[in-house]
Design a protein around this motif. Structure first.
Motif, mmCIF file in Angstrom:
data_model
loop_
_atom_site.group_PDB
_atom_site.id
_atom_site.type_symbol
_atom_site.label_atom_id
_atom_site.label_comp_id
_atom_site.label_asym_id
_atom_site.label_seq_id
_atom_site.Cartn_x
_atom_site.Cartn_y
_atom_site.Cartn_z
ATOM 1 N N GLU A 1 1.197 -1.405 0.235
ATOM 2 C CA GLU A 1 0.064 -0.185 0.451
ATOM 3 C C GLU A 1 0.633 1.483 0.222
ATOM 4 O O GLU A 1 0.232 2.555 -0.906
ATOM 5 C CB GLU A 1 -0.440 0.060 0.611
ATOM 6 N N ALA A 2 2.026 1.142 0.553
ATOM 7 C CA ALA A 2 2.830 2.459 0.603
ATOM 8 C C ALA A 2 3.489 2.824 0.078
ATOM 9 O O ALA A 2 3.606 3.549 -0.842
ATOM 10 C CB ALA A 2 3.868 2.202 1.904
ATOM 11 N N ALA B 1 -6.557 9.996 -5.295
ATOM 12 C CA ALA B 1 -7.188 10.317 -4.167
ATOM 13 C C ALA B 1 -7.127 8.738 -3.971
ATOM 14 O O ALA B 1 -7.473 8.126 -2.503
ATOM 15 C CB ALA B 1 -8.818 10.311 -4.680
ATOM 16 N N TYR B 2 -7.125 7.826 -4.461
ATOM 17 C CA TYR B 2 -6.564 6.177 -4.295
ATOM 18 C C TYR B 2 -5.366 6.122 -4.031
ATOM 19 O O TYR B 2 -5.062 5.310 -2.767
ATOM 20 C CB TYR B 2 -6.949 5.315 -5.702
ATOM 21 N N GLY B 3 -4.603 6.865 -4.011
ATOM 22 C CA GLY B 3 -3.266 6.926 -3.905
ATOM 23 C C GLY B 3 -3.064 7.684 -2.257
ATOM 24 O O GLY B 3 -1.916 6.974 -1.179
ATOM 25 N N ILE B 4 -4.212 8.295 -2.149
ATOM 26 C CA ILE B 4 -3.916 8.739 -0.489
ATOM 27 C C ILE B 4 -4.804 7.486 0.258
ATOM 28 O O ILE B 4 -4.004 7.488 1.365
ATOM 29 C CB ILE B 4 -4.794 10.129 -0.782
ATOM 30 N N TRP C 1 1.196 5.692 6.896
ATOM 31 C CA TRP C 1 1.711 7.148 6.477
ATOM 32 C C TRP C 1 0.682 8.072 6.470
ATOM 33 O O TRP C 1 1.529 9.181 7.080
ATOM 34 C CB TRP C 1 1.598 6.654 5.141
ATOM 35 N N VAL C 2 -0.527 8.271 6.413
ATOM 36 C CA VAL C 2 -1.210 9.537 6.551
ATOM 37 C C VAL C 2 -3.073 9.234 7.162
ATOM 38 O O VAL C 2 -3.339 7.910 6.959
ATOM 39 C CB VAL C 2 -1.580 9.636 4.985
ATOM 40 N N PRO C 3 -2.527 9.931 8.233
ATOM 41 C CA PRO C 3 -4.051 9.490 9.183
ATOM 42 C C PRO C 3 -5.099 9.626 8.227
ATOM 43 O O PRO C 3 -5.521 10.435 6.926
ATOM 44 C CB PRO C 3 -4.146 10.774 9.796
#
Length: 291
Positions: free
Chosen positions: A69-70, A196-199, A207-209
């Motif tokens: 995912e990262a 958006a999907y990458g986020i 990695w991102v909340p």
């Protein structure tokens, strides 16, 4: 599938036009002896792009879920950056692409075989690597367990090659300025979905909340496994339950980028004609912003 077809068509047509310009110029100037190094450079560029795509696909399978995912999220953001730069660059400089390639080819002819191989490789390789990365990230985002995304990309590339051949033979006339403007605009829409999907991938990788903070959830109205849910996901990377951060990033990217890209650039009427010739002279003239 449509979004991947569009990516393959848009990126592949750029590479096809580059090849068309290089080959036509050498034939017109009587330098057929230089065709072999050009095709070698093109072949190397295609092989490296395919190899890059294989490394992304098979290399990522060896990673843990969070690592996948990262990687997917990071490459999605990189791909969006590259494709955004590409569509703006193409719109700004495509009118001078033909003369620029001719100048590089003249210099390479004076330097020898190695320079010809390098010129063809660099001219096609950038589009090839960008295509491999963006197709992989788009397929990763839209994958539903079927080969349709890859089939769409392959069909787009095949169509681009066919159109390039028709341009060379003078059998097809199309306003490439409008073609690249509208397909570029559609690519920006596709890129917004990939971003958006990458986020979301980065959120799943911790990695991102904000993974639990949904902007809305209309899964009951638009089930992901329905035909229209699948269609929306395949074309726009639509997700019925996006997070607040996904929606925010999508809007902040799409609205200003699309507005700037579609703003008038002031091309003069009647300009932008490309002539593709062979040894028998002019075969046709295509309205284009690629000259």
């Amino acid at each position: 599938m449509f979004s991947n077809y569009l990516i393959g068509l848009r990126e592949g047509l750029e590479a096809s036009l580059v090849v068309c310009i290089l080959i036509a110029y050498l034939v017109k100037t009587g330098r057929r002896d230089a065709l072999k190094p050009i095709w070698i450079g093109i072949g190397i560029a295609v092989a490296i792009a395919l190899g890059f795509g294989c490394v992304l696909e098979f290399g990522s399978q060896e990673l843990t879920f969070k690592a996948q995912e990262a990687l997917g999220g990071s490459l999605s953001i990189l791909a969006v950056g590259l494709v955004t730069w590409m569509v703006f660059w193409m719109r700004r400089t495509a009118r001078h692409l033909k003369s620029e390639l001719h100048g590089k080819l003249d210099a390479a002819l004076r330097m020898g075989t190695g320079a010809l191989v390098a010129t063809a490789f660099l001219a096609v390789g950038r589009e090839g690597l960008e295509t491999a990365l963006f197709v992989w990230t788009s397929v990763h985002a839209a994958s539903d367990g079927t080969p349709r995304p890859l089939v769409g990309a392959a069909l787009g590339l095949a169509t681009a090659v066919f159109l390039g051949w028709l341009f060379y033979r003078g059998a097809l006339k199309i306003n490439l300025a409008k073609f690249f403007t509208w397909t570029g605009g559609m690519l920006v829409v596709v890129a917004a979905g990939v971003l958006a999907y990458g986020i979301h991938d980065l959120q799943e990788a911790d990695w991102v909340p904000g993974l639990a903070k949904l902007a809305f959830d209309i899964s009951d109205t638009i089930p992901p496994d329905s035909w229209y849910g699948t269609l929306l996901k395949g074309v726009f990377n639509f997700q019925p339950d996006p997070t607040v951060l996904q929606v925010t990033v999508w809007a902040l990217y799409l609205v200003p980028t699309l507005a700037v890209f579609l703003a008038p650039v002031g091309f003069a009427s009647g300009k932008g004609k490309v002539k593709v010739t062979d040894e028998q002279g002019s075969r046709g003239s295509q309205p284009s912003n690629a000259s």
